[in-house]
Design a protein around this motif. Structure first.
Motif, PDB file in Angstrom:
ATOM      1  N   HIS A   1       0.794  -1.229   0.000  1.00 24.54           N
ATOM      2  CA  HIS A   1       0.000   0.000   0.000  1.00 24.54           C
ATOM      3  C   HIS A   1       0.824   1.275   0.000  1.00 24.54           C
ATOM      4  O   HIS A   1       0.278   2.352  -0.194  1.00 24.54           O
ATOM      5  CB  HIS A   1      -0.877   0.030   1.261  1.00 24.54           C
ATOM      6  CG  HIS A   1      -2.314  -0.215   0.982  1.00 24.54           C
ATOM      7  ND1 HIS A   1      -3.294   0.687   1.291  1.00 24.54           N
ATOM      8  CD2 HIS A   1      -2.928  -1.260   0.407  1.00 24.54           C
ATOM      9  CE1 HIS A   1      -4.454   0.200   0.932  1.00 24.54           C
ATOM     10  NE2 HIS A   1      -4.267  -0.982   0.396  1.00 24.54           N
TER      11      HIS A   1
ATOM     12  N   ILE B   1       2.530   4.562  -0.428  1.00 30.75           N
ATOM     13  CA  ILE B   1       2.317   5.534  -1.498  1.00 30.75           C
ATOM     14  C   ILE B   1       3.599   5.785  -2.289  1.00 30.75           C
ATOM     15  O   ILE B   1       3.574   6.002  -3.496  1.00 30.75           O
ATOM     16  CB  ILE B   1       1.744   6.841  -0.878  1.00 30.75           C
ATOM     17  CG1 ILE B   1       1.036   7.658  -1.909  1.00 30.75           C
ATOM     18  CG2 ILE B   1       2.758   7.635  -0.116  1.00 30.75           C
ATOM     19  CD1 ILE B   1      -0.275   7.102  -2.283  1.00 30.75           C
TER      20      ILE B   1
ATOM     21  N   LEU C   1       5.966 -10.678   0.657  1.00 28.89           N
ATOM     22  CA  LEU C   1       5.554 -11.422   1.850  1.00 28.89           C
ATOM     23  C   LEU C   1       4.049 -11.655   1.888  1.00 28.89           C
ATOM     24  O   LEU C   1       3.523 -12.173   2.875  1.00 28.89           O
ATOM     25  CB  LEU C   1       5.983 -10.634   3.102  1.00 28.89           C
ATOM     26  CG  LEU C   1       7.466 -10.247   3.146  1.00 28.89           C
ATOM     27  CD1 LEU C   1       7.739  -9.300   4.314  1.00 28.89           C
ATOM     28  CD2 LEU C   1       8.352 -11.477   3.265  1.00 28.89           C
TER      29      LEU C   1
ATOM     30  N   PRO D   1       3.761 -11.242   8.222  1.00 34.18           N
ATOM     31  CA  PRO D   1       3.906  -9.923   7.592  1.00 34.18           C
ATOM     32  C   PRO D   1       3.136  -9.724   6.288  1.00 34.18           C
ATOM     33  O   PRO D   1       3.184  -8.630   5.726  1.00 34.18           O
ATOM     34  CB  PRO D   1       5.413  -9.842   7.331  1.00 34.18           C
ATOM     35  CG  PRO D   1       5.845 -11.255   7.181  1.00 34.18           C
ATOM     36  CD  PRO D   1       4.987 -12.048   8.105  1.00 34.18           C
TER      37      PRO D   1
ATOM     38  N   GLY E   1      -1.513  -3.110   4.492  1.00 37.20           N
ATOM     39  CA  GLY E   1      -0.704  -4.161   5.122  1.00 37.20           C
ATOM     40  C   GLY E   1      -0.391  -3.835   6.576  1.00 37.20           C
ATOM     41  O   GLY E   1      -0.029  -2.696   6.901  1.00 37.20           O
TER      42      GLY E   1
ATOM     43  N   ALA F   1       2.204  -4.912   8.126  1.00 42.88           N
ATOM     44  CA  ALA F   1       3.654  -4.771   8.292  1.00 42.88           C
ATOM     45  C   ALA F   1       4.123  -3.338   8.086  1.00 42.88           C
ATOM     46  O   ALA F   1       4.722  -2.724   8.983  1.00 42.88           O
ATOM     47  CB  ALA F   1       4.384  -5.705   7.327  1.00 42.88           C
TER      48      ALA F   1
ATOM     49  N   GLY G   1       1.595   3.729  12.644  1.00 42.76           N
ATOM     50  CA  GLY G   1       0.261   3.161  12.619  1.00 42.76           C
ATOM     51  C   GLY G   1      -0.755   3.864  13.522  1.00 42.76           C
ATOM     52  O   GLY G   1      -0.572   3.929  14.726  1.00 42.76           O
ATOM     53  N   PHE G   2      -1.817   4.373  12.916  1.00 45.60           N
ATOM     54  CA  PHE G   2      -2.907   4.923  13.729  1.00 45.60           C
ATOM     55  C   PHE G   2      -4.237   4.767  13.006  1.00 45.60           C
ATOM     56  O   PHE G   2      -4.277   4.669  11.782  1.00 45.60           O
ATOM     57  CB  PHE G   2      -2.662   6.403  14.077  1.00 45.60           C
ATOM     58  CG  PHE G   2      -2.536   7.305  12.886  1.00 45.60           C
ATOM     59  CD1 PHE G   2      -3.651   7.777  12.218  1.00 45.60           C
ATOM     60  CD2 PHE G   2      -1.283   7.673  12.415  1.00 45.60           C
ATOM     61  CE1 PHE G   2      -3.535   8.617  11.118  1.00 45.60           C
ATOM     62  CE2 PHE G   2      -1.158   8.507  11.306  1.00 45.60           C
ATOM     63  CZ  PHE G   2      -2.291   8.973  10.659  1.00 45.60           C
TER      64      PHE G   2
ATOM     65  N   ILE H   1      13.980  -7.520   7.771  1.00 43.09           N
ATOM     66  CA  ILE H   1      12.639  -7.937   7.329  1.00 43.09           C
ATOM     67  C   ILE H   1      11.945  -8.668   8.469  1.00 43.09           C
ATOM     68  O   ILE H   1      12.439  -9.699   8.957  1.00 43.09           O
ATOM     69  CB  ILE H   1      12.728  -8.858   6.095  1.00 43.09           C
ATOM     70  CG1 ILE H   1      13.503  -8.140   4.976  1.00 43.09           C
ATOM     71  CG2 ILE H   1      11.338  -9.252   5.634  1.00 43.09           C
ATOM     72  CD1 ILE H   1      13.626  -8.954   3.703  1.00 43.09           C
TER      73      ILE H   1
ATOM     74  N   TYR I   1       4.520  12.138   9.259  1.00 40.22           N
ATOM     75  CA  TYR I   1       4.250  10.693   9.353  1.00 40.22           C
ATOM     76  C   TYR I   1       4.968   9.996   8.199  1.00 40.22           C
ATOM     77  O   TYR I   1       4.635  10.200   7.031  1.00 40.22           O
ATOM     78  CB  TYR I   1       2.743  10.444   9.311  1.00 40.22           C
ATOM     79  CG  TYR I   1       2.365   9.000   9.515  1.00 40.22           C
ATOM     80  CD1 TYR I   1       3.060   8.191  10.414  1.00 40.22           C
ATOM     81  CD2 TYR I   1       1.317   8.419   8.814  1.00 40.22           C
ATOM     82  CE1 TYR I   1       2.719   6.860  10.597  1.00 40.22           C
ATOM     83  CE2 TYR I   1       0.965   7.095   8.995  1.00 40.22           C
ATOM     84  CZ  TYR I   1       1.675   6.319   9.888  1.00 40.22           C
ATOM     85  OH  TYR I   1       1.347   4.988  10.064  1.00 40.22           O
TER      86      TYR I   1
HETATM   87  C1  LIG Z   1      -5.576   3.769   1.202  1.00 44.89           C
HETATM   88  C2  LIG Z   1      -4.590   3.919   2.316  1.00 44.89           C
HETATM   89  C3  LIG Z   1      -5.055   4.149   3.595  1.00 44.89           C
HETATM   90  C4  LIG Z   1      -4.150   4.296   4.642  1.00 44.89           C
HETATM   91  N1  LIG Z   1      -4.626   4.518   5.895  1.00 44.89           N
HETATM   92  C5  LIG Z   1      -3.761   4.576   6.932  1.00 44.89           C
HETATM   93  C6  LIG Z   1      -4.251   4.727   8.261  1.00 44.89           C
HETATM   94  O1  LIG Z   1      -5.433   4.826   8.516  1.00 44.89           O
HETATM   95  N2  LIG Z   1      -3.328   4.758   9.252  1.00 44.89           N
HETATM   96  C7  LIG Z   1      -1.997   4.640   9.026  1.00 44.89           C
HETATM   97  O2  LIG Z   1      -1.238   4.662   9.984  1.00 44.89           O
HETATM   98  N3  LIG Z   1      -1.518   4.514   7.768  1.00 44.89           N
HETATM   99  C8  LIG Z   1      -2.369   4.476   6.728  1.00 44.89           C
HETATM  100  N4  LIG Z   1      -1.888   4.338   5.456  1.00 44.89           N
HETATM  101  C9  LIG Z   1      -0.438   4.352   5.231  1.00 44.89           C
HETATM  102  C10 LIG Z   1       0.135   2.973   5.427  1.00 44.89           C
HETATM  103  O3  LIG Z   1       0.409   2.798   6.786  1.00 44.89           O
HETATM  104  C11 LIG Z   1       1.445   2.830   4.625  1.00 44.89           C
HETATM  105  O4  LIG Z   1       1.143   2.957   3.270  1.00 44.89           O
HETATM  106  C12 LIG Z   1       2.131   1.514   4.909  1.00 44.89           C
HETATM  107  O5  LIG Z   1       3.456   1.576   4.457  1.00 44.89           O
HETATM  108  C13 LIG Z   1       1.435   0.370   4.234  1.00 44.89           C
HETATM  109  O6  LIG Z   1       1.999  -0.845   4.594  1.00 44.89           O
HETATM  110  P1  LIG Z   1       2.023  -2.049   3.535  1.00 44.89           P
HETATM  111  O7  LIG Z   1       2.605  -3.228   4.195  1.00 44.89           O
HETATM  112  O8  LIG Z   1       0.677  -2.191   2.919  1.00 44.89           O
HETATM  113  O9  LIG Z   1       2.966  -1.411   2.448  1.00 44.89           O
HETATM  114  P2  LIG Z   1       4.167  -1.938   1.551  1.00 44.89           P
HETATM  115  O10 LIG Z   1       4.183  -0.999   0.404  1.00 44.89           O
HETATM  116  O11 LIG Z   1       4.063  -3.386   1.275  1.00 44.89           O
HETATM  117  O12 LIG Z   1       5.406  -1.710   2.477  1.00 44.89           O
HETATM  118  C14 LIG Z   1       5.846  -0.431   2.766  1.00 44.89           C
HETATM  119  C15 LIG Z   1       7.280  -0.471   3.200  1.00 44.89           C
HETATM  120  O13 LIG Z   1       7.351  -1.059   4.483  1.00 44.89           O
HETATM  121  C16 LIG Z   1       8.493  -1.872   4.587  1.00 44.89           C
HETATM  122  N5  LIG Z   1       8.042  -3.237   4.905  1.00 44.89           N
HETATM  123  C17 LIG Z   1       6.891  -3.837   4.571  1.00 44.89           C
HETATM  124  N6  LIG Z   1       6.830  -5.051   5.117  1.00 44.89           N
HETATM  125  C18 LIG Z   1       7.967  -5.222   5.820  1.00 44.89           C
HETATM  126  C19 LIG Z   1       8.496  -6.258   6.640  1.00 44.89           C
HETATM  127  N7  LIG Z   1       7.826  -7.380   6.880  1.00 44.89           N
HETATM  128  N8  LIG Z   1       9.705  -6.073   7.204  1.00 44.89           N
HETATM  129  C20 LIG Z   1      10.416  -4.936   7.002  1.00 44.89           C
HETATM  130  N9  LIG Z   1       9.969  -3.927   6.241  1.00 44.89           N
HETATM  131  C21 LIG Z   1       8.749  -4.068   5.661  1.00 44.89           C
HETATM  132  C22 LIG Z   1       9.239  -1.775   3.285  1.00 44.89           C
HETATM  133  O14 LIG Z   1      10.225  -0.781   3.396  1.00 44.89           O
HETATM  134  C23 LIG Z   1       8.173  -1.328   2.330  1.00 44.89           C
HETATM  135  O15 LIG Z   1       8.673  -0.576   1.263  1.00 44.89           O
HETATM  136  C24 LIG Z   1      -2.766   4.205   4.391  1.00 44.89           C
HETATM  137  C25 LIG Z   1      -2.303   3.983   3.096  1.00 44.89           C
HETATM  138  C26 LIG Z   1      -3.205   3.847   2.065  1.00 44.89           C
HETATM  139  C27 LIG Z   1      -2.698   3.665   0.673  1.00 44.89           C
END
Ligand SMILES: Cc1cc2nc3c(=O)[nH]c(=O)nc-3n(C[C@H](O)[C@H](O)[C@H](O)COP(=O)(O)OP(=O)(O)OC[C@H]3O[C@@H](n4cnc5c(N)ncnc54)[C@H](O)[C@@H]3O)c2cc1C
Length: 462
Positions: free
Chosen positions: A76, A78, A92, A111, A138, A140, A147-148, A198, A416
């Motif tokens: 997710h 951005i 993952l 994760p 996600g 993770a 995270g909030f 990771i 953030y």
């Molecule tokens: C539609 C939308 C709504 C959102 N709403 C919120 C919200 O309400 N509250 C909030 O706090 N945030 C929110 N976010 C932001 C969100 O927290 C971040 O986009 C977050 O990075 C998403 O995590 P992901 O695992 O899906 O992303 P990914 O793109 O899979 O991972 C993001 C980065 O995290 C790291 N990472 C992922 N997994 C691991 C792992 N297992 N170990 C080590 N590093 C890892 C990597 O560096 C990676 O590039 C939102 C985002 C979107 C797009």
């Protein structure tokens, strides 16, 4: 794009239990495509891990072959760091196990879980931990950045509820981090955004939540924006921790509870959730109805898991997105003016400006307790530039940047990390503020060669 030697990938496959994808393979394009369609990168190889040992093998393979590594949890983010060009994408998303131990109020989470995966498992026992507002995000990435969401005013940031993690380091060793084992790493993980290794497993504290909660939306005409926003600012300063109210300024989607002539028009929506007794919630939200003359509302008692999915249709994967955000301690008149000005010239029907309300328990943790340090934040203002066609990129990005600049004077310190875009690496030190220098040292200790650099990068000290 660099092609990897066949013999090398053959050998890797023999050690790896999950799926290995190369360009041209059937699932390759689907897996490399992440939530933000603006990101279009082509890894040389995708390793779809199914176990912690797969993560170890993937890290060792990247090391030996000098490959750039990106890590995908929910995909997710951005900025799009989950996917790289020419390197190894460690995916993952197949690791989705959640184990809830209701007797001790804890859960271990793999994760690849989305918020929906985690909440579904925990809510079977009437338990949850604070996560975000879009169920396809996600666990993770959200956790590692802070995270909030709806539960945060009551139970803190997601990182405040992280008890420990198993992590694969840059040299391929697997270690545990918690308050007693590798405590410095644990400190850094809680906000350090994937810079140190990771995570193959998270352990979270759970709380009694729902399963049914009073939640929903109240929608006001844009003409009443200034009055509604000023009252929103005052109300949210003193509301109890159990209540959370966020604000979204956008064009009205065709929601059934809104009159048809409002669809597509600018509106101010208040989204709310109360973590507790519904009758008490009804009393507390009564003043919101006097903020103006609402177009309509849809508020009632519903499962927490349903409320967490309420925004999913508006935030589905596949659109082009450009976001920017500020932290605020106060929603001042200047910030309100900027929101109204730019919400009045939205470049597409999907663009929005939202104000997430924090404070409460998120502010009661010492700023130096962990890497995430923005404890004075009461609001996060996020401008969501979002559209379908590349032809709209320039207009949409310009609008988001202009709003960001106009609202800058009313922002407080920090940012953030999870809302930073691809072009904001120069804001990383500012985002962390007081904890940044310690993060540089921890990075030097655990990842001295900056092996994990597809992230909002913290460079090793020295
Ligand atoms: C539609 C939308 C709504 C959102 N709403 C919120 C919200 O309400 N509250 C909030 O706090 N945030 C929110 N976010 C932001 C969100 O927290 C971040 O986009 C977050 O990075 C998403 O995590 P992901 O695992 O899906 O992303 P990914 O793109 O899979 O991972 C993001 C980065 O995290 C790291 N990472 C992922 N997994 C691991 C792992 N297992 N170990 C080590 N590093 C890892 C990597 O560096 C990676 O590039 C939102 C985002 C979107 C797009």
């Amino acid at each position: 794009m660099k092609a990897l030697e066949k013999s090398k990938t053959r050998e890797f496959r023999s050690r790896f239990s999950g799926e290995v994808l190369l360009p041209g393979d059937v699932n390759y394009d689907d897996v490399r495509q992440i939530w933000n369609a603006m990101i279009d990168r082509r890894p040389a190889l995708i390793a779809r891990c199914v176990s912690p040992e797969d993560i170890v093998q993937a890290v060792k393979f990247a090391r030996i072959n000098n490959l750039l590594v990106s890590v995908r949890g929910g995909g997710h983010n951005i900025a799009g760091n989950a996917v790289c060009n020419d390197g190894l994408m460690i995916d993952l998303s197949l690791m989705k196990n959640v184990q809830v131990r209701p007797n001790v109020g804890r859960a271990t989470v793999e994760p690849g879980c989305t918020l929906a995966d985690f909440d579904a498992a925990a809510q079977k026992h009437g338990l949850a931990t604070p996560l975000g507002i879009n169920s396809t995000t996600g666990v993770a990435g959200l956790t590692l950045g802070g995270g909030f969401g709806w539960l945060s005013r009551k139970y803190g940031m997601t990182v405040d509820n992280l008890l420990g993690a198993d992590i694969v380091l840059a040299d391929g060793t697997a270690v545990r981090a918690n308050e007693t084992e590798n405590a410095d790493l644990f400190w850094g993980l809680r906000g350090g955004g994937g810079n140190f290794g990771i995570v193959s497993r998270f352990e979270f504290q759970l709380h009694r939540v729902g399963p049914d909660l009073l939640s929903g939306l109240m929608v006001f005409p844009f003409e009443q924006a200034r009055s509604v926003l000023k009252q929103f600012a005052g109300f949210t300063e003193s509301m109890p921790d159990e209540l959370n109210v966020w604000m979204v300024a956008r064009k009205a989607p065709p929601l059934p509870f809104l009159p048809e002539n409002v669809h597509g028009k600018e509106i101010i929506a208040l989204a709310l959730c109360y973590v507790g007794d519904a009758a008490e919630a009804e009393k507390l939200i009564a003043p919101l109805r006097r903020f103006g003359t609402a177009h309509g509302e849809h508020i009632g008692v519903q499962p927490y898991t349903a409320w967490e999915q309420a925004f999913d249709p508006l935030l589905a994967r596949g659109a082009r997105n450009y976001w920017k955000s500020h932290n605020l301690t106060q929603l001042s008149d200047g910030a309100i003016d900027a929101i109204i000005k730019y919400a009045g010239k939205l470049p597409s029907a999907q663009c929005e400006i939202f104000v997430a309300t924090l404070g409460g328990q998120t502010s009661r943790v010492a700023p130096e307790a962990m890497a995430y340090s923005n404890r004075d934040v009461n609001y996060v203002v996020n401008v969501h530039g979002r559209w379908e066609s590349p032809d709209d990129d320039q207009r949409g990005i310009a609008w988001a940047r202009e709003f960001f600049a106009a609202s800058q004077p009313f922002a407080s310190g920090g940012a953030y990390i999870n809302f930073l875009t691809e072009d904001e690496s120069d804001r990383v030190a500012f985002a962390y503020g007081a904890t940044y220098s310690r993060l540089l040292e921890i990075k030097k200790k655990y990842d001295p060669t900056n092996f994990f650099r597809m992230n909002q990068n913290i460079q090793p000290a020295g």
